[in-house]
Design a protein around this motif. Structure first.
Motif, PDB file in Angstrom:
ATOM      1  N   ARG A  21      46.850  33.509  37.187  1.00  0.00           N
ATOM      2  CA  ARG A  21      47.102  34.945  37.009  1.00  0.00           C
ATOM      3  C   ARG A  21      45.895  35.694  37.550  1.00  0.00           C
ATOM      4  O   ARG A  21      45.046  36.162  36.821  1.00  0.00           O
ATOM      5  CB  ARG A  21      47.323  35.271  35.530  1.00  0.00           C
ATOM      6  CG  ARG A  21      48.535  34.642  34.905  1.00  0.00           C
ATOM      7  CD  ARG A  21      49.841  35.133  35.516  1.00  0.00           C
ATOM      8  NE  ARG A  21      49.940  36.575  35.451  1.00  0.00           N
ATOM      9  CZ  ARG A  21      50.582  37.248  34.520  1.00  0.00           C
ATOM     10  NH1 ARG A  21      51.180  36.603  33.548  1.00  0.00           N
ATOM     11  NH2 ARG A  21      50.628  38.563  34.556  1.00  0.00           N
ATOM     12  N   SER A  22      45.817  35.783  38.877  1.00  0.00           N
ATOM     13  CA  SER A  22      44.600  36.242  39.529  1.00  0.00           C
ATOM     14  C   SER A  22      44.199  37.663  39.142  1.00  0.00           C
ATOM     15  O   SER A  22      43.018  37.991  39.126  1.00  0.00           O
ATOM     16  CB  SER A  22      44.754  36.144  41.046  1.00  0.00           C
ATOM     17  OG  SER A  22      45.869  36.908  41.472  1.00  0.00           O
ATOM     18  N   ALA A  23      45.153  38.504  38.784  1.00  0.00           N
ATOM     19  CA  ALA A  23      44.801  39.877  38.439  1.00  0.00           C
ATOM     20  C   ALA A  23      44.139  39.967  37.075  1.00  0.00           C
ATOM     21  O   ALA A  23      43.566  40.994  36.730  1.00  0.00           O
ATOM     22  CB  ALA A  23      46.046  40.753  38.473  1.00  0.00           C
ATOM     23  N   ARG A  24      44.211  38.894  36.291  1.00  0.00           N
ATOM     24  CA  ARG A  24      43.692  38.924  34.919  1.00  0.00           C
ATOM     25  C   ARG A  24      42.426  38.099  34.742  1.00  0.00           C
ATOM     26  O   ARG A  24      42.034  37.820  33.615  1.00  0.00           O
ATOM     27  CB  ARG A  24      44.755  38.395  33.959  1.00  0.00           C
ATOM     28  CG  ARG A  24      46.060  39.129  34.007  1.00  0.00           C
ATOM     29  CD  ARG A  24      45.908  40.503  33.448  1.00  0.00           C
ATOM     30  NE  ARG A  24      47.193  41.186  33.410  1.00  0.00           N
ATOM     31  CZ  ARG A  24      47.335  42.456  33.166  1.00  0.00           C
ATOM     32  NH1 ARG A  24      46.274  43.194  32.937  1.00  0.00           N
ATOM     33  NH2 ARG A  24      48.512  43.013  33.147  1.00  0.00           N
TER      34      ARG A  24
ATOM     35  N   ASP B 157      34.033  38.874  42.558  1.00  0.00           N
ATOM     36  CA  ASP B 157      35.235  39.450  41.950  1.00  0.00           C
ATOM     37  C   ASP B 157      36.231  38.368  41.532  1.00  0.00           C
ATOM     38  O   ASP B 157      37.338  38.672  41.109  1.00  0.00           O
ATOM     39  CB  ASP B 157      35.905  40.427  42.911  1.00  0.00           C
ATOM     40  CG  ASP B 157      36.401  39.746  44.186  1.00  0.00           C
ATOM     41  OD1 ASP B 157      36.098  38.549  44.387  1.00  0.00           O
ATOM     42  OD2 ASP B 157      37.081  40.400  44.993  1.00  0.00           O
TER      43      ASP B 157
ATOM     44  N   ARG C 264      40.131  38.288  42.578  1.00  0.00           N
ATOM     45  CA  ARG C 264      41.194  39.175  42.083  1.00  0.00           C
ATOM     46  C   ARG C 264      41.655  40.082  43.206  1.00  0.00           C
ATOM     47  O   ARG C 264      40.844  40.598  43.978  1.00  0.00           O
ATOM     48  CB  ARG C 264      40.686  40.013  40.911  1.00  0.00           C
ATOM     49  CG  ARG C 264      40.489  39.197  39.663  1.00  0.00           C
ATOM     50  CD  ARG C 264      40.015  40.058  38.542  1.00  0.00           C
ATOM     51  NE  ARG C 264      38.658  40.513  38.825  1.00  0.00           N
ATOM     52  CZ  ARG C 264      37.753  40.787  37.917  1.00  0.00           C
ATOM     53  NH1 ARG C 264      38.045  40.694  36.651  1.00  0.00           N
ATOM     54  NH2 ARG C 264      36.551  41.177  38.256  1.00  0.00           N
ATOM     55  N   PRO C 265      42.960  40.341  43.295  1.00  0.00           N
ATOM     56  CA  PRO C 265      43.445  41.229  44.354  1.00  0.00           C
ATOM     57  C   PRO C 265      43.047  42.679  44.079  1.00  0.00           C
ATOM     58  O   PRO C 265      42.955  43.106  42.937  1.00  0.00           O
ATOM     59  CB  PRO C 265      44.975  41.050  44.280  1.00  0.00           C
ATOM     60  CG  PRO C 265      45.243  40.605  42.881  1.00  0.00           C
ATOM     61  CD  PRO C 265      44.046  39.803  42.474  1.00  0.00           C
ATOM     62  N   GLY C 266      42.807  43.427  45.152  1.00  0.00           N
ATOM     63  CA  GLY C 266      42.481  44.847  45.025  1.00  0.00           C
ATOM     64  C   GLY C 266      41.058  45.126  44.592  1.00  0.00           C
ATOM     65  O   GLY C 266      40.730  46.254  44.256  1.00  0.00           O
ATOM     66  N   THR C 267      40.229  44.106  44.587  1.00  0.00           N
ATOM     67  CA  THR C 267      38.837  44.320  44.183  1.00  0.00           C
ATOM     68  C   THR C 267      37.897  43.862  45.287  1.00  0.00           C
ATOM     69  O   THR C 267      36.861  43.303  45.011  1.00  0.00           O
ATOM     70  CB  THR C 267      38.515  43.565  42.888  1.00  0.00           C
ATOM     71  OG1 THR C 267      38.805  42.175  43.092  1.00  0.00           O
ATOM     72  CG2 THR C 267      39.295  44.095  41.714  1.00  0.00           C
TER      73      THR C 267
END
Length: 196
Positions: free
Chosen positions: A78-81, A158, A161-164
């Protein structure tokens, strides 16, 4: 925070499943009651007590290590978390899973009652219990180890994580103090000066 809470609840439920597997896989010896005062005879030449205790603990350790490995990989996926909160939720969830598996296994694998032990000819089964309480730490340790190794392999601040995406920080400009009024700044030639 919500993701960490859901992780704790999900791992607690999976802990009950691990407890059922522990009851099913752990070797247990069977005895026949030979006298009313609790005399027992081993059925089929089972394991002796120390071997049985080690086997029960060994099965539990393997189950918890496997659950910790799967849980660590699932949370990392869960890469966004990714982050500290998810790591704490994972560790706490594995503690809950370990304790719930032990409690369910001990409940379902309880020792024979006094009534069973006083019935001549009854076949009784040894209790299932975790004798090495340090085994409770195996699941959380493996889950956290998976996260640490994955973070080291990721090699990014980071954690992937995507978007970072990290933006390089520009060097701050050095401000020059203004010259006092009435003074004209003159450029000096580089290099040593020779005085007469």
């Amino acid at each position: 925070m919500r993701f960490a809470s859901l992780t704790v609840v999900a791992l607690g439920v999976l802990g009950f499943g691990a407890g059922l597997l522990w009851v099913w896989l752990a070797p247990r010896a069977q005895f026949t009651v030979t006298s009313a005062d609790g005399g027992l005879e081993v059925v089929g030449g089972g394991l002796v007590d120390p071997e049985l205790f080690m086997a029960d603990d060994g099965v539990y350790v393997l189950l918890m290590a496997g659950l910790g490995l799967i849980a660590g990989l699932a949370v990392w996926s869960r890469s966004a978390r990714r982050g500290v909160v998810a790591l704490v939720g994972l560790a706490l969830g594995m503690v809950v899973a370990s304790v719930s598996a032990m409690q369910l296994g001990s409940l379902l694998g309880r020792p024979p009652s006094d009534e069973q032990l006083s019935t001549v000819g009854a076949v009784v089964t040894t209790a299932l219990d975790l004798n090495m309480l340090a085994a409770l730490a195996v699941g959380p340790f493996v889950a956290v180890l998976v996260q640490v190794v994955a973070a080291v392999v990721a090699g990014r601040d980071d954690l992937g994580r995507p978007g970072t995406d990290l933006v390089p920080v520009a060097e701050p400009a050095v401000a020059q103090a203004p010259a006092p009024s009435g003074v004209v700044a003159q450029a000096r030639p580089a290099g040593p000066t020779i005085q007469e």
